[in-house]
Structures are given as structure tokens and as C-alpha cells.
Design an enzyme around this catalytic site. Structure first.
Site, mmCIF file in Angstrom:
data_model
loop_
_atom_site.group_PDB
_atom_site.id
_atom_site.type_symbol
_atom_site.label_atom_id
_atom_site.label_comp_id
_atom_site.label_asym_id
_atom_site.label_seq_id
_atom_site.Cartn_x
_atom_site.Cartn_y
_atom_site.Cartn_z
ATOM 1 N N SER A 174 0.815 -1.213 0.000
ATOM 2 C CA SER A 174 0.000 0.000 0.000
ATOM 3 C C SER A 174 0.851 1.267 0.000
ATOM 4 C CB SER A 174 -0.960 -0.045 1.191
ATOM 5 O OG SER A 174 -1.929 0.960 1.103
ATOM 6 N N ASP B 224 -0.894 1.538 -4.018
ATOM 7 C CA ASP B 224 -1.709 0.484 -4.620
ATOM 8 C C ASP B 224 -3.078 0.974 -5.061
ATOM 9 O OD1 ASP B 224 -2.870 0.702 -2.052
ATOM 10 O OD2 ASP B 224 -3.415 -1.421 -2.025
#
Length: 449
Positions: free
Chosen positions: A104, A245
Site C-alpha cells: 500500500s 496500490d
């Protein structure tokens, strides 16, 4: 699930080469997932694998593929794609599961694994428990005739772009809008610029040259000042920043003022209420600014708080029949459009709302007054964070802090589950009151530690 051995609230994550974020563990993880999916069925399951742009993704993609194929599962390799794209593709391609290799918003030296069900939703606790149990069993390779196959999918980008565009009305256009896009050198780099240009916007792009090591490095939603400066420099009407992401989105208005997830929730809730789209309760988290809670109350929009983590926001929305929720960090859930947090889809919903209401981003936020909020991490010399929070002296100090800001803000403590830290948060409608209350409460925690 309280007894998780490997899974956190959002999959598995850590430093590459340490602990579970290693090639050998991920090989076993793929094999465990494959064994869970093949159990009790004759048809080979299909698993999609996507990743962001960090360099270790190549290693883990190969490891997952090998483990799954050995267990008798077929694999489609999607390549670099936003996490929410894998959720969508898992559902639309009728796969049995989707896997994303990503950490992420973390730096390149971290990585992780996230899973999606056949419906494009995060795995339930029972499935995660089954995978963990399979991980503790020996690696298994099926007979040669039952081995899975792996192919690389070529049309994923086009499918996902059309999905995103379908989240707004067919007549929706961005002609006349100049915007800055910050793709964090991450998974949206080859998708977001194309999509927003197709919709007619004039797009200035930053953070769209990934080299495997620069993901989230001074760019993206965790470095919003970079976006704000570019908006001011180019005279754009707004800016949009994604994380590595693509499941988070933050913005900047035409003056370069940062716009966080609480701000975006307000824009959407107010607009959706006016258009009749809003259903159920809007869900935030413990960290959602008290000013948003007050603003929604003034509009008679019901609001509730979930634990921090989009997993818990999603759970509260499903249980309460709502469709709109999110976190200050930019995880927004528009469940009438997507099954999970999707930065691009969320940005489109905001732009649609602004266009329908005839407001600039700055104008849409003019009636929201957030209160000063600050969090201090008190590092403990010894003792468990939960035990410190439950100490009588700390509980007394917490009650005093809550009384001091009652009706004007909030005060609360969060023991970290991963490190010896107690997070002390206070917010109040006056900065001096907030700071004084924070200092006293943090001091009580330090004294107890």
C-alpha cells in the site's frame, strides 16, 4: 478473529526478507491458498495475481504462482494493477480468489499480500483461518495431470478503465477541468492519466515513472504537499493523489489546500443526500474529525464510528445498510459502485458531485469546520500497552480529559497491537484547550509507563 497467527487487519505485511515476507513463506502461502480452494472440488480453481510497482513484486509473484500451481490451481497473472482493480477483475472474470502483492502506502522495502474472495470482497475470518491452518501443514504438490496452469492476462487495463467510467453517468465529462494527478510511482501510473484524459480533463501528471524503488517516495497521498505545490505551480483547479496500490485518494483544492478523507466524505454525503443517493448511515472511524460529525448532524445525516481500518468501516456499512464510509487517510468506500476502497472510483464520485452541484472543491468544503486534532505516540519503557491504558490513574486522567472537551471535541487512547506504544488523541474546537488536554493526558500515560 483474535487468534490470527499471520493475518493482520488487511492481509500480511512486513519488511521484505524478514519474517513472513520472504520468498519461501510466500511460496507456502500460495500452496496453502491453493489447497483451501481445491478441497472438496473436482474443477481446478482460478486465482488472479496482481501487484504494485515495488521491485520485490517480481519475486513474490513467481513464488505465489508456483505454490498455487503445485496445489492444482490455475493462475492468471495481471501484472501491475491497483488493488481495487484486482477485486473487480476477480469478480468479473469469475475467479475463485484474487491476490494482490502490495504494501500500500509503505516504502519499497516493505511488501505484503492481500486476498479477495470470488465476490471481490476481503476474505472472511473463516477462510483466513483455513489458510493459516493449511500453512502449518506440509507443502503439497498434486499429481502431474492435476497441476495448474498460469497465463498472463492482456486486457485487464481496458476492463478496469471501463469499470471505473461506468461508476459515473454516461454523460459525465471533465472537459474544461485542469487537474494534477499524483500516482505515487505506484499501481495507478498507467491507468489514472489515461482514464481522466479520456473523460476530457487536461491532466498534469507527477509520480508516474516507477522504477521499483521510488513507490511512495516523496509522492502520493502520504506526501500531499508535493501535489499541493504542483497545483499552485500549474494553476490547476484541483489535484488528486493516490497511494502506491490505488485504494486511497486525497486531493488539493485550487489554492493547494490539502483535502483529506474526512473532507471528501463530507462532499459526498452532502451531495448524495441532496440527490437522493445517500442510504443508511455514513461510517467513519475513531480518527474521523469531530467537525465532520457535527457537520453531518447539522444536515441530519446519521453517522457512526468504526474501529480504524477500512475492513471495519466496510463491516459497519454492510451491517447498517449504508453505502458511504471512509477514513481520514483517504480510504473511501462507495459500496453502490465498488466492493472495496477504490481511489479512482472515489475520485470520480467526488468530481461528479462537484459537477452536479456546480461547486469547486474549495466551495464545497466552505461549510465544513474541522476542529484541531493531534495524536501523540507515547512509547513505553516496559509493560503492555493495553495494561497501561487500563491502569486506574490513566483511566482517571482519560475521564478528566473527556470531561474537559465534552461537547467540544473528543479524547481517547489506543494501545498499539504491534509495538509498545499508546496513541493519545485529543481534538477540541479551540487549539489551546486541545493542546492543554493532550499534554495532561499524555503525561498521565507516561507516568504510568
Amino acid at each position: 478473529m483474535s487468534s490470527r497467527k499471520y493475518f493482520g487487519t488487511d492481509g500480511i505485511r512486513g519488511r521484505v526478507g524478514q519474517g513472513v515476507i520472504s520468498a519461501d513463506f510466500v511460496l507456502r502461502l500460495g500452496n496453502a491458498l491453493g489447497r483451501v480452494l481445491t478441497a472438496g472440488r473436482s474443477k481446478r480453481p482460478l486465482v488472479l495475481i496482481g501487484k504494485d510497482t515495488r521491485i520485490s513484486g517480481y519475486m513474490f509473484e513467481a513464488a505465489l504462482e508456483a505454490g498455487l500451481v503445485a496445489a492444482g490451481a490455475d493462475v492468471q497473472l495481471i501484472g501491475p494493477m491497483p488493488t481495487p482493480a484486482i477485486a473487480f477483475l476477480t469478480s468479473t472474470l469469475r475467479a475463485d480468489a484474487g491476490v494482490v502483492i502490495s504494501a500500500s502506502h509503505n516504502p519499497h522495502y516493505d511488501n505484503g499480500i492481500k486476498f479477495f474472495s470470488a465476490e471481490g470482497e476481503k476474505l472472511d475470518d473463516a477462510t483466513e483461518a483455513a489458510i493459516e491452518a493449511a500453512l502449518d501443514a506440509p507443502f503439497h504438490t498434486v499429481e502431474s495431470e492435476r497441476l495448474g496452469k498460469a497465463i498472463r492476462t492482456r486486457d485487464a487495463i481496458g476492463r478496469y478503465i471501463e469499470f471505473c467510467k461506468a461508476s459515473v453517468p454516461r454523460g459525465f465529462t471533465l472537459h474544461g477541468l485542469k487537474m494534477v494527478l499524483d500516482c505515487a510511482h505506484g499501481a495507478t501510473y498507467h491507468i489514472a492519466p489515461m482514464l481522466f484524459r479520456e473523460l476530457g480533463a487536461e491532466v498534469v501528471v507527477i509520480g508516474a515513472a516507477p522504477d521499483g524503488l521510488n513507490i511512495n517516495d516523496g509522492v502520493g497521498s502520504t506526501h500531499i504537499d508535493n501535489l499541493a505545490a504542483k497545483v499552485r505551480e500549474t494553476g490547476a483547479q484541483l489535484g488528486i493523489a493516490f497511494d502506491g496500490d490505488g485504494d486511497r485518494v486525497l486531493m488539493a483544492d485550487d489554492q493547494g489546500n490539502p483535502v483529506d478523507g474526512d473532507d471528501l466524505l463530507y462532499v459526498l454525503a452532502r451531495s448524495w443526500q441532496a440527490s437522493g443517493r445517500l442510504t443508511g448511515t455514513v461510517v467513519g472511524t475513531l480518527m474521523t474529525n469531530y467537525g465532520l460529525e457535527k457537520a453531518l448532524a447539522a444536515l441530519q445525516i446519521p453517522f457512526q464510528r468504526a474501529k480504524v481500518g477500512d475492513r471495519y468501516v466496510h463491516q459497519a456499512l454492510v451491517e447498517g445498510g449504508g453505502t458511504l464510509g471512509g477514513e481520514t487517510s483517504g480510504h473511501l468506500l462507495c459500496l453502490d459502485r465498488a466492493t472495496t476502497g477504490d481511489g479512482i472510483v472515489s475520485a470520480l464520485q467526488v468530481l461528479e458531485a462537484l459537477g452536479r452541484d456546480g461547486h469547486s472543491l474549495r466551495e464545497a468544503l466552505s461549510s465544513l469546520s474541522k476542529v484541531p486534532q493531534q495524536t501523540v505516540n507515547v512509547r513505553l519503557g516496559g509493560g503492555a500497552a493495553k495494561a497501561i491504558v487500563e491502569a486506574a490513574s490513566v483511566q482517571q486522567a482519560l475521564q478528566q480529559a473527556q470531561a474537559a472537551v465534552q461537547g467540544r471535541g473528543r479524547a481517547f487512547l489506543r494501545p498499539s497491537g504491534t509495538e509498545p506504544v499508546v496513541r493519545v488523541t485529543v481534538e477540541a474546537d479551540e487549539a489551546g484547550l486541545m493542546q492543554d488536554t493532550l499534554d495532561r493526558l499524555a503525561g498521565a500515560v507516561r507516568d504510568a509507563a
